[in-house]
Design an enzyme around this catalytic site. Structure first.
Site, PDB file in Angstrom:
ATOM      1  N   TYR A 121       0.821  -1.213   0.000  1.00  0.00           N
ATOM      2  CA  TYR A 121       0.000   0.000   0.000  1.00  0.00           C
ATOM      3  C   TYR A 121       0.858   1.268   0.000  1.00  0.00           C
ATOM      4  CZ  TYR A 121      -4.722  -1.837   0.678  1.00  0.00           C
ATOM      5  OH  TYR A 121      -5.945  -2.435   0.502  1.00  0.00           O
ATOM      6  N   LYS A 137       3.142 -15.217   2.061  1.00  0.00           N
ATOM      7  CA  LYS A 137       3.468 -16.062   0.919  1.00  0.00           C
ATOM      8  C   LYS A 137       4.979 -16.265   0.915  1.00  0.00           C
ATOM      9  CE  LYS A 137       1.413 -17.102  -2.510  1.00  0.00           C
ATOM     10  NZ  LYS A 137       0.994 -18.472  -2.960  1.00  0.00           N
ATOM     11  N   ASP A 141      -2.875 -17.878   0.538  1.00  0.00           N
ATOM     12  CA  ASP A 141      -3.904 -18.475  -0.335  1.00  0.00           C
ATOM     13  C   ASP A 141      -4.573 -19.660   0.374  1.00  0.00           C
ATOM     14  OD1 ASP A 141      -1.488 -19.875  -0.517  1.00  0.00           O
ATOM     15  OD2 ASP A 141      -1.756 -20.426  -2.620  1.00  0.00           O
ATOM     16  N   ASP A 152      -6.350  -7.023   3.820  1.00  0.00           N
ATOM     17  CA  ASP A 152      -7.482  -6.376   3.153  1.00  0.00           C
ATOM     18  C   ASP A 152      -8.405  -7.449   2.579  1.00  0.00           C
ATOM     19  OD1 ASP A 152      -8.977  -4.222   2.006  1.00  0.00           O
ATOM     20  OD2 ASP A 152      -8.028  -4.672   0.082  1.00  0.00           O
ATOM     21  N   ASP A 174     -12.156  -9.089   4.270  1.00  0.00           N
ATOM     22  CA  ASP A 174     -13.441  -9.050   3.564  1.00  0.00           C
ATOM     23  C   ASP A 174     -14.045 -10.449   3.515  1.00  0.00           C
ATOM     24  OD1 ASP A 174     -13.400  -6.312   2.976  1.00  0.00           O
ATOM     25  OD2 ASP A 174     -14.032  -6.643   0.893  1.00  0.00           O
TER      26      ASP A 174
END
Ligand code: IPM
Ligand code: MG
Length: 389
Positions: free
Chosen positions: A161, A212, A245, A269, A273
């Site tokens: 970001y 990751k 993932d 983020d 959600d």
């Protein structure tokens, strides 16, 4: 420690509250349904003032599109300075189609990102709780989500970001290239991991760290630093690691395996959600964004519902104010150390849902009365009064 917030204004219920400094709040309703839901928060704050003798000094300002329209910038320097000076910022939502075509650096969202960055709100707490009354609102089977109570802790001031270099450049052959940089330092990882372990100790004592590390060096570092901090100071907490993932998949397969999930800004983020939707509606999910504790234990803090400005239903009085009300409850808990009052707000919400009172986003089986924003606010206030009026 998160629980050891000292509070100058905590004279509630005893002695002369006028002796204590008032708690300072800045309300930034923003755009769209942000304005509507923050109106209901205002009413609960007023109720607290009357019935619980909690006095707040409240300032209000503009952010996002509203600030662009009024001042030509998504957050003025004055509003930024006010945010730095209060005990807690209560934020609504920003954005809408009207401002979508603005250049990147002038978009409504930049107002929120500036607050996060300049207040150094690195720890973003996003709880996802399934209320029993709403277990059928989830798109997942009730047996998978019943009783769900997880906390996503998202790093909020680093990573892709904010990393540089960033931008869009034109290559010699005329193609264009978009660039963003994922970058984390030891300290950025350690401070958010420490918050994760502290939170876990007050919950089910489990932390799952998601990155990751199989493809990203920043992920390798993340895993190493979280592990090292755990070894040094938090061996009593159970720590696991997961690729982000896989974590996304596990959240759908068996979400109750998690207690606290700590992850970076971008994965956080996305995963938050996803976790939010396990509960049936984004309209239910609050969040807290906290900075580092200063020498008196005070943390800068901003509280906001996870849902956005929802332009499709804005201005119609339909939005669910629960996420905003629960965000205020988080402010009571984390900024003012008023756990009892926070519990009260959460209990009033729970009782309201138990009675079958629903806004459109959570209407479904078990709905007794469908209400709008104000109706939901009325119902919660009614329950507050019944519980503690
Ligand atoms: C969130 C939002 C923001 C983000 C946007 C509005 C900038 O999606 O708080 O999750 O991407 O962080
Ligand atoms: Mg988001």
């Amino acid at each position: 420690r998160l629980s050891e917030r000292r509070d100058v204004g905590a004279a509630k219920g005893e002695g002369d509250t006028t002796m204590a400094a008032n708690k300072k709040l800045l309300i930034l309703p923003g755009d769209g349904i942000g304005v509507e839901v923050m109106g209901e928060v205002r009413r609960v704050i007023d109720w607290m003032g009357k019935k619980r003798r909690l006095s707040f000094d409240i300032a209000e300002d503009k952010v996002g599109g509203a600030a662009i329209d009024a001042h030509g910038t998504p957050l003025t320097d004055e509003a930024m300075a006010k945010a730095q000076g209060v005990d807690a910022v209560l934020f609504g939502a920003v954005g809408g189609p009207k401002w979508d075509s603005l250049p990147f650096a002038q978009k409504p969202e930049r107002g929120l990102l500036r607050l996060r960055k300049e207040m150094e709100l690195f720890a973003n707490l996003r709880p996802a709780i399934v209320f029993d009354a709403l277990v059928d609102a989830s798109t997942l089977k009730p047996e998978v989500v019943k009783g769900l109570d997880i906390m996503i802790l998202r790093e909020l001031t680093g990573g892709v970001y904010f990393g540089t270099p960033r931008g869009i450049e034109t290559l010699p052959d005329g193609q264009r290239r978009g660039i963003n940089t994922q970058v984390y330092t030891t300290n950025e990882i350690r401070r958010v991991a420490a918050v994760a372990f502290e939170l876990a100790r007050k919950r089910k004592n489990r932390v799952c760290s998601a990155e990751k590390a199989n493809v990203m060096e920043s992920g390798v570092l993340w895993r190493e630093e979280v592990t090292r901090l755990h070894q040094e100071s938090y061996q009593d907490v159970e720590l696991t690691h997961m690729y982000a993932d896989n974590c996304a998949m596990q959240l759908l397969r068996n979400p109750r395996q998690f207690d606290v999930i700590v992850t970076d800004n971008l994965f956080g983020d996305i995963l938050s959600d996803e976790a939010a939707m396990l509960t049936g509606s984004l309209g239910m999910l609050p969040s807290a964004s906290l900075g580092a504790a200063d020498s008196s234990g005070r943390r800068k803090a901003l509280y906001e519902p996870v849902h956005g400005s929802a332009p499709d239903i804005a201005g119609q009085g339909l939005a669910n104010p629960v996420a905003a009300l629960m965000s205020f409850a988080m402010a009571l808990r984390y900024s003012f150390d008023l756990a009892e009052d926070a519990d009260l707000v959460e209990e009033a919400v729970r009782k309201t849902l138990d009675k079958g009172i629903r806004t459109g986003d959570i209407a479904g089986p078990g709905t007794v009365e469908k209400v709008g924003t104000k109706g939901m606010g009325d119902a919660v206030l009614g329950q507050l009064t019944a519980l503690a009026g």
